[in-house]
Design an enzyme around this catalytic site. Structure first.
Site, PDB file in Angstrom:
ATOM      1  N   CYS A   1     -11.106  68.428  12.132  1.00  0.00           N
ATOM      2  CA  CYS A   1     -10.187  69.477  12.556  1.00  0.00           C
ATOM      3  C   CYS A   1     -10.945  70.767  12.879  1.00  0.00           C
ATOM      4  CB  CYS A   1      -9.147  69.745  11.469  1.00  0.00           C
ATOM      5  SG  CYS A   1      -7.894  70.956  11.969  1.00  0.00           S
TER       6      CYS A   1
ATOM      7  N   CYS B   1      -8.051  76.612   8.130  1.00  0.00           N
ATOM      8  CA  CYS B   1      -7.055  76.876   7.084  1.00  0.00           C
ATOM      9  C   CYS B   1      -7.723  76.771   5.710  1.00  0.00           C
ATOM     10  CB  CYS B   1      -5.906  75.886   7.174  1.00  0.00           C
ATOM     11  SG  CYS B   1      -5.130  75.809   8.808  1.00  0.00           S
TER      12      CYS B   1
ATOM     13  N   CYS C   1      -7.017  73.882   3.096  1.00  0.00           N
ATOM     14  CA  CYS C   1      -7.036  72.495   3.549  1.00  0.00           C
ATOM     15  C   CYS C   1      -8.404  71.848   3.397  1.00  0.00           C
ATOM     16  CB  CYS C   1      -6.584  72.424   5.013  1.00  0.00           C
ATOM     17  SG  CYS C   1      -6.412  70.733   5.625  1.00  0.00           S
TER      18      CYS C   1
ATOM     19  N   CYS D   1       6.922  60.059   7.474  1.00  0.00           N
ATOM     20  CA  CYS D   1       6.263  61.240   8.022  1.00  0.00           C
ATOM     21  C   CYS D   1       4.891  60.859   8.567  1.00  0.00           C
ATOM     22  CB  CYS D   1       6.104  62.310   6.947  1.00  0.00           C
ATOM     23  SG  CYS D   1       7.652  62.814   6.176  1.00  0.00           S
TER      24      CYS D   1
ATOM     25  N   CYS E   1       9.706  61.765  10.995  1.00  0.00           N
ATOM     26  CA  CYS E   1       9.279  63.158  11.120  1.00  0.00           C
ATOM     27  C   CYS E   1       7.807  63.159  11.492  1.00  0.00           C
ATOM     28  CB  CYS E   1       9.500  63.901   9.802  1.00  0.00           C
ATOM     29  SG  CYS E   1       8.976  65.633   9.816  1.00  0.00           S
TER      30      CYS E   1
ATOM     31  N   CYS F   1      11.542  71.005  10.375  1.00  0.00           N
ATOM     32  CA  CYS F   1      11.099  70.935   8.985  1.00  0.00           C
ATOM     33  C   CYS F   1       9.968  71.941   8.837  1.00  0.00           C
ATOM     34  CB  CYS F   1      10.619  69.520   8.663  1.00  0.00           C
ATOM     35  SG  CYS F   1       9.820  69.352   7.055  1.00  0.00           S
TER      36      CYS F   1
ATOM     37  N   ARG G   1      12.618  70.191  -0.554  1.00  0.00           N
ATOM     38  CA  ARG G   1      11.781  69.091  -1.029  1.00  0.00           C
ATOM     39  C   ARG G   1      10.657  69.588  -1.934  1.00  0.00           C
ATOM     40  NH1 ARG G   1      11.695  67.141   3.161  1.00  0.00           N
ATOM     41  NH2 ARG G   1       9.779  67.552   4.298  1.00  0.00           N
TER      42      ARG G   1
END
Length: 351
Positions: free
Chosen positions: A70, A74, A77, A114, A146, A206, A276
């Protein structure tokens, strides 16, 4: 942690049921409530949860479809470009692996599957691949799907919608003010733009946050109010899991009561939204996981992106002990098939 409350938690919950959100001061009082006040606060939130979701619990199953690799930075992460965390790294899983995950989701009695991919945003080829697979998932299993694929272009969102994707996940993660403290490779507005694009394509939204990255109470309130303005369908609340090698390796010292207070904030500010308990619940809520379901109405029944969750059987036990009811995938009754699904999950839901 002391707060002077001018009204009872029940008064705030009653106004939530009338469609009125707490004032900013009341929202901060929720986060700063005494530990002794938490049971009464949870009880008030349960009245709101019960009004809109009854005693039902929806299960989600997450598949890390593309790991690491990636370009984003972030800080929370383990897959970020500057992370040295020891994780698996791979390109987009093939159709067989994604279908295997979908079948494991169905076996674990999850209503929603997901599909999550690392990266700034998907290539058109990756979108085509996910769209083709989602069509097969819908045909074979009828699962609610999702997708969390990063920043989307309008034409990509339309293709996912046409394939049968029900919902796009794109978390705000934190407030506008605090975003530059955790990521520099995209902006808060980039996230809002993707949510707008997904909604314009006709998909549900979401979006949630990660609690425990060093943000202030005011930041939590900002996110709760923003999500209300966005009118999101589903709000996942993650609690930061410290991962060796990630930029943010240790979280704010969270207690289980802190986690409950955060969930109560989101329930009372977003009474109609599905709430959730997501990543980190096992680490930070610990023995109060069951109590959190009096506030939240859904949970993941799987591992997370690069960290393990608890055994699915433990999740089933929590729900059973509460006397709550699972929301099953379409066409799957909650009777004799339940035992079969749970037995299958013992061997397949970690696939």
């Amino acid at each position: 942690m002391t707060a002077q409350l001018t009204e009872t938690w029940g008064d705030i919950a009653a106004r939530a049921l009338e469609g009125r959100k707490p004032s900013r001061d009341e929202a901060l009082q929720i986060l700063r409530a005494d530990d002794d006040a938490v049971p009464a606060l949870v009880a008030a939130c349960y009245e709101v949860r019960r009004e809109y979701f009854g005693r039902q619990v929806q299960l989600y199953y997450l598949k890390n479809a593309k790991s690491g690799l990636c370009p984003e930075d972030c800080g929370y992460c383990s897959q970020a470009i500057d992370s040295s965390a020891d994780i698996s790294k791979y390109t987009m899983l093939n159709e067989a692996k994604l279908m295997e995950g979908a079948r494991a989701a169905a076996a674990s009695n999850a209503r929603t599957y997901c599909i999550v991919a690392s990266g700034r945003g998907p290539s058109n080829r990756e979108v085509d691949h996910v769209a083709n697979t989602v069509t097969k998932i819908k045909d074979e299993l009828g699962l609610h799907v999702c997708c969390c694929l990063g920043i989307l272009k309008p034409e990509q969102a339309l293709k996912l919608k046409a394939a049968g994707v029900d919902r796009i996940n794109h978390n705000l993660n934190t407030s506008r003010r605090f975003t530059p403290e955790i990521v520099t490779t995209h902006s808060y507005d980039d996230r809002l733009d993707t949510l707008r694009i997904a909604r314009e394509a006709g998909m549900e939204l979401c979006s949630g946050m990660i609690v425990g990255m060093g943000e202030s109470d005011e930041d939590l309130v900002d996110v709760a109010f923003e999500l209300r303005e966005l009118d999101v369908t589903s709000i996942p609340i993650n609690f930061l899991i410290p991962i060796d090698g990630a930029t943010i390796e240790s979280s704010t010292e969270l207690t289980p009561r802190d986690c409950l207070r955060a969930l109560c904030l989101f329930r009372l500010t977003n009474p109609r939204s599905e709430l959730r308990i997501a990543g980190g619940r096992e680490v930070h809520l610990r023995s109060l996981q069951a109590m959190s379901l009096y506030v939240a109405n859904s949970m993941f029944v799987s591992d997370y992106l690069t960290t393990p969750g608890q055994a699915a059987q433990e999740d089933f036990k929590i729900i059973d002990d509460l006397g709550f009811e699972l929301v099953y995938p379409e066409g799957k009754p909650g009777d004799a098939s339940e035992a079969t699904g749970r037995q299958a999950c013992e061997t397949s839901c970690r696939a």
